[in-house]
Design a protein around this motif. Structure first.
Motif, PDB file in Angstrom:
ATOM      1  N   HIS A  30      -0.754  -1.759 -15.801  1.00  0.00           N
ATOM      2  CA  HIS A  30      -1.170  -1.656 -15.206  1.00  0.00           C
ATOM      3  C   HIS A  30      -1.112  -3.542 -15.359  1.00  0.00           C
ATOM      4  CE1 HIS A  30      -2.679  -2.851 -11.144  1.00  0.00           C
ATOM      5  NE2 HIS A  30      -1.384  -1.707 -10.911  1.00  0.00           N
ATOM      6  N   ASP A  46       3.741  -2.378 -11.209  1.00  0.00           N
ATOM      7  CA  ASP A  46       2.268  -1.534 -10.922  1.00  0.00           C
ATOM      8  C   ASP A  46       2.486   0.019 -10.361  1.00  0.00           C
ATOM      9  OD1 ASP A  46       4.465  -0.753  -8.507  1.00  0.00           O
ATOM     10  OD2 ASP A  46       4.433  -2.078  -7.357  1.00  0.00           O
ATOM     11  N   SER A 135       1.015   0.703  -2.244  1.00  0.00           N
ATOM     12  CA  SER A 135       0.458  -0.805  -1.842  1.00  0.00           C
ATOM     13  C   SER A 135       2.194  -1.349  -1.740  1.00  0.00           C
ATOM     14  CB  SER A 135      -0.734  -1.244  -2.775  1.00  0.00           C
ATOM     15  OG  SER A 135      -0.476  -1.681  -3.676  1.00  0.00           O
ATOM     16  N   HIS A 203      -3.603  -9.427  -1.658  1.00  0.00           N
ATOM     17  CA  HIS A 203      -3.057  -7.817  -1.233  1.00  0.00           C
ATOM     18  C   HIS A 203      -3.496  -6.979   0.004  1.00  0.00           C
ATOM     19  CE1 HIS A 203      -2.925  -3.859  -3.409  1.00  0.00           C
ATOM     20  NE2 HIS A 203      -2.418  -4.059  -4.619  1.00  0.00           N
ATOM     21  N   GLU A 205      -5.190  -3.732  -0.587  1.00  0.00           N
ATOM     22  CA  GLU A 205      -6.108  -3.934  -0.347  1.00  0.00           C
ATOM     23  C   GLU A 205      -7.631  -4.775  -0.302  1.00  0.00           C
ATOM     24  OE1 GLU A 205      -7.394  -2.413  -4.138  1.00  0.00           O
ATOM     25  OE2 GLU A 205      -5.703  -1.483  -3.598  1.00  0.00           O
ATOM     26  N   THR A 220       0.844  -5.413  -6.441  1.00  0.00           N
ATOM     27  CA  THR A 220       1.055  -6.683  -8.062  1.00  0.00           C
ATOM     28  C   THR A 220       2.512  -7.217  -8.258  1.00  0.00           C
ATOM     29  OG1 THR A 220       1.052  -4.496  -9.135  1.00  0.00           O
ATOM     30  CG2 THR A 220      -0.799  -5.558  -8.942  1.00  0.00           C
TER      31      THR A 220
HETATM   32  P1  13P Z   1      -0.841  -1.544  -7.709  1.00  0.00           P
HETATM   33  O1  13P Z   1      -0.331  -2.160  -8.526  1.00  0.00           O
HETATM   34  O2  13P Z   1       0.393  -0.674  -6.772  1.00  0.00           O
HETATM   35  O3  13P Z   1      -0.774  -2.573  -6.372  1.00  0.00           O
HETATM   36  O4  13P Z   1      -1.821  -2.094  -7.299  1.00  0.00           O
HETATM   37  C1  13P Z   1      -3.744  -2.005  -7.018  1.00  0.00           C
HETATM   38  C2  13P Z   1      -4.100  -1.460  -7.384  1.00  0.00           C
HETATM   39  O5  13P Z   1      -5.533  -1.286  -7.509  1.00  0.00           O
HETATM   40  C3  13P Z   1      -4.307  -0.308  -8.663  1.00  0.00           C
HETATM   41  O6  13P Z   1      -5.681  -0.515  -9.447  1.00  0.00           O
END
Ligand code: 13P
Ligand code: SF4
Length: 309
Positions: A30, A46, A135, A203, A205, A220
């Motif tokens: 990741h 991502d 996301s 992001h 989140e 991301t």
């Molecule tokens: P993404 O890579 O899908 O944006 O995810 C963020 C995340 O918090 C993964 O743990």
């Protein structure tokens, strides 16, 4: 000393790559993983990219350098492959904010409606859901449903973001990612004051008051795409700091500043090269989702993937 250390890391990466070849293994990482783990991986990305890749690969073994729910998703999609998580204690604080039992209870308390679940969740929570989202695709997934009312779990910030972008009625679950939740408007103001003119990427989140301040809201991989084609040269990064490594690698002429030094996910930093080597040597640390959970969870993950969003 530094050179010696860099050389040692490069050597260990070569040893692990040879071992992976021998085991017919693919290494996925990741975007938040430590730099040396990202440099080792066959593919970085991502959550969405990695789950797609996990489904497509011919490799017999998947080494997932991420957190537990990611390895579970790979196991859901690839039941005949061995999925290894180099550190079994790498969990996700947000995924732990919901249980299948609590979700079942919530579903019963609401009129019938689709349940959209962020991939950052355990397999048994996915198994109770209509469709998954990431996301990167949450807005498209919500828009693809004919229903105008739904429950979105477990991230309340992602749910509020989706509601604001789609106009649909979204019931939220009170979960959040601490790494993103702790970013404050003051942190953003300080970063902007220190780097005037820099583009602020956040992001989904992050809390709604942060997203309101953002120049760009992206997952991301969305951040990586945006920066690659941007004319600007300075960026304030409102997500976990691991993303700064691939951003710098891909854009050596651009500058990146964390929106806050607090934006570090401890679980994402647990995996070290030794852990990857050990699990490949011993084929240990397998994550396998039992069929009774895998089959209904697969339905929700596959629906997201087949939506091609
Ligand atoms: P993404 O890579 O899908 O944006 O995810 C963020 C995340 O918090 C993964 O743990
Ligand atoms: Fe979970 Fe947040 Fe860490 Fe991602 S960054 S693994 S959502 S705690």
């Amino acid at each position: 000393m530094r050179d010696e250390q860099t050389q040692q890391i490069a050597q260990q990466i070569q040893t692990i790559k040879a071992l992976a070849k021998q085991r017919n293994a693919i290494i996925l990482a990741h975007n938040y993983q430590p730099p040396e783990i990202q440099d080792l991986a066959d593919l970085c990305g991502d959550s969405l990219e990695l789950s797609r890749k996990a489904a497509q690969t011919d490799a017999e073994v998947i080494v997932f350098c991420g957190v537990h729910f990611m390895a579970e998703t790979a196991s859901i999609l690839s039941p005949h492959k061995k999925v290894l998580l180099p550190r079994l204690d790498a969990g996700c604080l947000m995924a732990d904010m919901i249980t299948a039992e609590a979700l079942a209870h919530k579903i019963q308390s609401l009129p019938p409606m689709p349940v959209v679940t962020y991939v950052n969740s355990t397999a048994d929570v996915k198994a109770l859901s209509t469709v998954c989202c990431t996301s990167a695709n949450v807005v498209q997934v919500v828009n693809s449903l004919s229903a105008d009312e739904m429950l979105l779990t477990p991230d309340r910030n992602l749910a509020m973001y989706a509601a604001s972008r789609t106009g649909k009625k979204i019931h939220i679950w009170e979960g959040y990612c601490p790494t993103h939740e702790w970013l404050t408007p003051e942190d953003v103001a300080n970063a902007r004051a220190a780097h005037p003119g820099a583009v602020f990427l956040a992001h989904p989140e992050c809390r709604p008051e942060i997203l309101q301040l953002a120049d760009v809201i992206a997952s991301t991989s969305g951040m990586l795409r945006h920066v690659a084609q941007a004319r600007e040269r300075e960026f304030i990064i409102g997500t976990e700091q691991g993303i700064i490594h691939p951003l710098r690698k891909a854009n050596p002429d651009k500058h990146f500043y964390p929106a806050s030094k607090k934006m570090i996910c401890k679980n994402m930093k647990k995996i070290a090269l030794d852990d990857v080597q050990r699990c490949l040597e011993n084929l240990s640390n397998e994550v396998k989702v039992p069929e009774s959970i895998r089959v209904p969870a697969l339905k929700a993950v596959e629906l997201m993937i087949t939506l091609r969003v």
